[in-house]
Each structure stands twice: as C-alpha cells, then as structure tokens.
Design a protein around this motif. Structure first.
Motif, mmCIF file in Angstrom:
data_model
loop_
_atom_site.group_PDB
_atom_site.id
_atom_site.type_symbol
_atom_site.label_atom_id
_atom_site.label_comp_id
_atom_site.label_asym_id
_atom_site.label_seq_id
_atom_site.Cartn_x
_atom_site.Cartn_y
_atom_site.Cartn_z
ATOM 1 N N THR A 31 -49.799 30.317 0.811
ATOM 2 C CA THR A 31 -50.348 29.184 1.556
ATOM 3 C C THR A 31 -49.861 29.178 2.999
ATOM 4 O O THR A 31 -50.662 29.079 3.942
ATOM 5 N N PHE A 32 -48.565 29.296 3.205
ATOM 6 C CA PHE A 32 -48.028 29.223 4.560
ATOM 7 C C PHE A 32 -48.312 30.496 5.357
ATOM 8 O O PHE A 32 -48.526 30.440 6.557
ATOM 9 N N TYR A 36 -50.342 29.872 8.711
ATOM 10 C CA TYR A 36 -49.595 29.938 9.968
ATOM 11 C C TYR A 36 -49.528 31.330 10.594
ATOM 12 O O TYR A 36 -48.847 31.512 11.603
ATOM 13 N N THR A 64 -55.254 22.945 9.510
ATOM 14 C CA THR A 64 -54.458 21.881 8.894
ATOM 15 C C THR A 64 -55.241 20.583 8.794
ATOM 16 O O THR A 64 -55.044 19.802 7.856
ATOM 17 N N SER A 152 -42.810 28.618 0.484
ATOM 18 C CA SER A 152 -43.581 28.264 1.683
ATOM 19 C C SER A 152 -42.862 28.739 2.936
ATOM 20 O O SER A 152 -43.479 29.289 3.854
ATOM 21 N N GLY A 156 -44.197 31.415 5.568
ATOM 22 C CA GLY A 156 -44.338 31.117 6.992
ATOM 23 C C GLY A 156 -43.611 32.120 7.854
ATOM 24 O O GLY A 156 -44.109 32.553 8.901
ATOM 25 N N TYR A 354 -50.102 17.235 6.713
ATOM 26 C CA TYR A 354 -50.938 18.161 7.477
ATOM 27 C C TYR A 354 -51.656 17.467 8.634
ATOM 28 O O TYR A 354 -51.990 18.098 9.634
#
Length: 405
Positions: A31-32, A36, A64, A152, A156, A354
C-alpha cells in the motif's frame, strides 16, 4: 470476564499470528510503496511535465484524496463481500494500474491514473484494521497493529528509496514499473498467506444504515478526537516528505535523486517504532504513549530547520519515528474504542488520515512557494501542537481499554 478460548482468537507467538502478520506486513508494504513511490519524483515531474511544485504534488495528493473518499464505501462493501477478497483485489489492482501508469505521456492522464490507484487501494486500509480487530486476541492487538503499520513504513521507505535510485539509473518510468511489480508480488503473498476470517459476520449493504453507523461513531467523543488526530499527524508527516525533497535537491545542498532516496531509508525507524510503541502502549497505556509519539514528530520537524545536513537527516528520522508511533497507537485505539461495525470506525479514522495527507500535503506547497522551508515547518508545528492538545484531552476522556490476558 472469561478469557476467549485459544482457538477462537489469534494469540501472539502462534503459527496463525505469524501467518497473519506476514500477510499484513506485505499488505502494508504494498500500500505505501504504491502510494508514495511518486513522492521523491515530485521535482522530476515539475521539470519533465513543466508544472509547479503544487501541481507536481497532485501526483500524490489525488491518490490520497480518492483513497480517503472511497474508504467510506469500501469498508461497507467489505461487510457485504468479505474482508480478504476486498483486500487482495485492492493490492493487485493498484499494482497493475501503477505499472500501466508508467507509459502515460500526458500529465492530466497520468494524474487520472494516480487518482484511480487511490480509488482501488481504498479497499485495503480500513478493512485491514477491521480484520485485525475481529481476529486478534485483544492482548495481541497492539503488537499486530504495530507490525502492520511497520510494513507500511517499510513499504514507504522501499518505494521512495528504490524509486529514487532507479530514477537516476533508468528513468522514472522504469522505476515506476519496478515498484508496481513489487506491489503485485506482495499482493500475491498476501492472498496466499492470510487466513480466512473466523469472526466476520456478513451484513447486507444498506446505504441508510451505513450513514447511521457513521453518525453513531461520530457521536463518540473519544473517536472524534482520534479522527482529528489522524488528520493532523498524517498531514504533518506527508508535508515534511513532500517538500524536503525540493529543499535537499536545491541550493545549498544540491543532492541527487539517489542521495535523497538514500536519506529516505530513515523510514526503517518507522518499522521499529510502530511495533515497539504499539506494544508499549498495550503495557503502559495509550494515553501515555500517544503524546510521546507526537512530541517526537514535532521535535524532528523543528530540527529540519538546521543548515546542517546530518541534523536535517536526524530530524527526518525523528519525524518518521514519531509519526509511525503515533499512528500505531491511535489506530489500535480506534479498534478497541469502536463498537459494532469496526470497519466503518476504521474507515472514518483513515478518511481523516488520508484527507490530512491530501489537503495539508498540497497546502504545504503554498507555504513552500511563499515562505520557504521555515513557513512549511511553522505550519507543521502548529498542526502538531494541536495534536498534543488533543492527546492530552483524550487522556481524561472515558475510553474502552483493550482486554488483556
């Protein structure tokens, strides 16, 4: 109160606990990383597509923003369709969109793909929090949530670091393809390892009932403050990472994309802090640990005002440590405070989380353009001072502590 039988809930140190946390670590990582990976590329987008820093920030802010808005519906869909199916489809779909976005030649269409990535990813964050709240024994919840948030953090870091290095070596488009491929592999690991839900009760999707559920959660004073906390700590965190890149690549530092990517490896401290502080909150109390995390994030932001590169890097590390610690504690607090439909409580928390990333991440561009880094830090400090005041108020409100063995 009678303890739940070991077969009903997942306890730490069990094989099921390890399976869940490997899957959730992979989910948080994907997800991150997918969300990102564009952050270190913002100066590159500004140059290649001839847009302003504020315009370049839309590559992240739109993702986001659509994720935040769609969370409110995605969490409800998971109540009707099931947790695992929604989460696995979200990761794999977002990874495929990320790979496809690398071939887009026009800025407007590229932004549309980034918005679609946020829309698809919305099926994971709130549902993951709900899954853990339902399946984990309360005494293991803090550590499990910390490990998920740690994934996460690792995602990232890897997304920023790998994108920065690969962008210098082979260009940003191939770097984006590589991140998408890693996200796809993470999604397949998640689908293979996550055990099916054992405490999930399917509910039909009724929009009127959904609105009443959200209003019921908003009626809880502690939850309202936790939702506001999410907006502030995430808004401050993303603003630092969005615009520190512009500062470090410009004079007097003049760092390369690779060098900035390497600096972002301080994200690893977030992996450690989320698990450690999440576990610590279970033993010392969330009301004590949450303000400590916010205070560390604030201290780190202030250190980035220095003209010394090592001090700036230390500041970024402390911002990262404090943010992931605070998020780990606050998100697990939501899971134990909410009653009934936890997925919707998690969705509200993450909606504000977010939304803070999107709104404050873009407003930070105005501060950067008009007042430089000093103005950006002043804005961040104001948000975090408010966050500290909220944490202090949370400590005196009645809350529902997690059960312990």
């Amino acid at each position: 109160m009678t303890d739940a039988p070991p077969v009903d809930f997942i306890h730490r140190n069990s094989p099921a606990f390890r399976r869940v946390n490997l899957a959730m670590f992979a989910a948080g990582f994907a997800t991150f990383a997918l969300m990102y990976c564009v952050q270190p590329l913002l100066p590159v987008f500004a140059r290649d597509f001839r847009v302003s820093p504020i315009g370049a920030s839309l590559a992240l802010s739109l993702t986001t923003f659509t994720l935040a808005a769609a969370l409110l519906v995605a969490s409800a869909l998971s109540e009707a369709w099931g947790r695992k199916r929604i989460m696995a489809g979200s990761i794999i779909g977002a990874a495929l969109l990320t790979i496809a976005s690398a071939a887009i030649p026009h800025w407007g269409l590229f932004l549309a793909f980034r918005a679609a990535i946020g829309l698809v990813l919305s099926g994971l964050p709130a549902v993951a929090m709900a899954y853990l709240a339902e399946e984990m024994h309360p005494g293991s919840m803090g550590l499990a949530m910390g490990l998920y948030v740690g994934g996460s953090g690792f995602g990232g870091m890897a997304g920023r670091l790998m994108t920065g290095i690969l962008a210098d070596a082979v260009g940003w488009r191939w770097a984006t393809v590589a991140i998408g491929a890693i996200g796809l592999a993470s999604g397949l690991i998640f689908a293979a390892r996550l055990p099916p839900s054992r405490h999930f009760t399917r509910r039909p999707l009724v929009l009127g009932g959904l609105a009443r559920t959200y209003l019921a959660h908003l009626a809880d004073p502690a939850l309202r403050l936790l939702f506001a906390e999410a907006f502030l700590i995430m808004g401050a965190f993303v603003t630092v990472y969005n615009y520190i890149t512009f500062r470090l690549m410009g004079p007097p530092f003049g760092l390369s994309q690779t060098s900035v990517g390497l600096i972002f490896s301080v994200y690893l401290v977030g992996v450690a802090s989320s698990a450690w502080m999440g576990d610590l909150a279970g033993r010392l109390g969330r009301a004590r640990v949450l303000p400590a995390g916010i205070g560390i994030e604030l201290l780190g932001a202030l250190l980035t005002l220095s003209s010394s590169l090592p001090v700036i890097v230390l500041g970024i590390a402390l911002v990262t440590f404090g943010f992931f610690a605070s998020h780990s504690v606050a998100s697990s607090w939501v899971g134990s405070q909410a009653r009934g439909t936890r997925a919707q409580a998690a969705a509200l928390y993450l909606f504000l989380y977010y939304l803070g990333s999107s709104v404050m991440g873009s407003i930070g561009g105005i501060a950067w353009s008009h007042t430089g880094w000093g103005g950006v830090v002043a804005m961040i400090a104001l948000m975090l001072f408010i966050g500290l005041a909220i944490a202090r108020h949370l400590a005196i409100l009645p809350s529902r502590p997690a059960e312990v063995m």
